[in-house]
Design a protein around this motif. Structure first.
Motif, PDB file in Angstrom:
ATOM      1  N   LEU A 226       0.850  -1.185   0.000  1.00 52.85           N
ATOM      2  CA  LEU A 226       0.000   0.000   0.000  1.00 52.85           C
ATOM      3  C   LEU A 226       0.887   1.235   0.000  1.00 52.85           C
TER       4      LEU A 226
ATOM      5  N   LYS B 122     -10.286  -6.131  -1.971  1.00 52.61           N
ATOM      6  CA  LYS B 122     -11.348  -5.131  -1.806  1.00 52.61           C
ATOM      7  C   LYS B 122     -12.687  -5.785  -1.492  1.00 52.61           C
TER       8      LYS B 122
ATOM      9  N   GLU C 150      -2.093   6.561  -0.091  1.00 52.35           N
ATOM     10  CA  GLU C 150      -3.451   6.042   0.060  1.00 52.35           C
ATOM     11  C   GLU C 150      -3.904   5.990   1.514  1.00 52.35           C
TER      12      GLU C 150
ATOM     13  N   PHE D 248      -8.470   4.973   5.610  1.00 46.85           N
ATOM     14  CA  PHE D 248      -8.055   4.259   4.401  1.00 46.85           C
ATOM     15  C   PHE D 248      -9.300   3.943   3.583  1.00 46.85           C
TER      16      PHE D 248
ATOM     17  N   SER E  29      -8.428   2.527  -3.313  1.00 44.73           N
ATOM     18  CA  SER E  29      -7.062   2.033  -3.096  1.00 44.73           C
ATOM     19  C   SER E  29      -6.578   1.200  -4.281  1.00 44.73           C
ATOM     20  N   SER E  30      -5.288   0.879  -4.237  1.00 43.48           N
ATOM     21  CA  SER E  30      -4.687   0.070  -5.300  1.00 43.48           C
ATOM     22  C   SER E  30      -4.649  -1.412  -4.932  1.00 43.48           C
TER      23      SER E  30
END
Length: 137
Positions: free
Chosen positions: A10, A53, A14, A41, A46-47
């Motif tokens: 992460l 997710k 982010e 967060f 987010s990536s």
């Protein structure tokens, strides 16, 4: 950069960290110094890989808001650095908890021996209780 696993990281951008004043006892230090850390967060923005997710959003946790933002407040330690490290560690543990796949339980039946032991115990207990009745001559 927060390392979740060997392949998943992460970026610091982010994770939103802000210093706030801690609650509770602690006297002058707590009242003056912003040593507690508030971590936010956003899961959707987010990536993280889609699997992470989905599992995070499906998790029933009070730290995850309705719009998919993880909010962690760390105020256990006296210094801001320790609280920041604690908040990041708790975020990492939450993400790892969500991705852990539980084994499916195979239902089993009680064995014949355990059934007989249970019934024998019930019979003995019934005999004891039956012996407590009035004795007639």
């Amino acid at each position: 950069m927060l390392e979740i696993s060997n392949a998943v990281y992460l970026p610091d951008a982010e994770i939103e960290l802000s210093a706030i004043r801690a609650q509770g006892a602690g006297g002058q230090n707590v009242n003056k110094v912003s040593s507690a850390v508030h971590l936010r967060f956003d899961i959707g923005a987010s990536s993280l890989p889609p699997f992470y997710k989905e599992r995070l959003l499906a998790l029933r946790d009070s730290r995850i808001t309705g719009d998919g933002v993880i909010v962690i407040k760390a105020q256990q330690f006296r210094t801001q650095e320790q609280n920041r490290a604690d908040a990041l560690q708790r975020l990492r543990e939450l993400i790892l908890l969500a991705t852990k796949v539980e084994k499916k339980r195979r239902p089993t039946k009680p064995t014949l021996g355990s059934k007989t032991r249970r019934l024998e115990g019930k019979t003995k207990r019934g005999a004891i209780k039956a012996g407590r009745g009035r004795i007639d001559f």
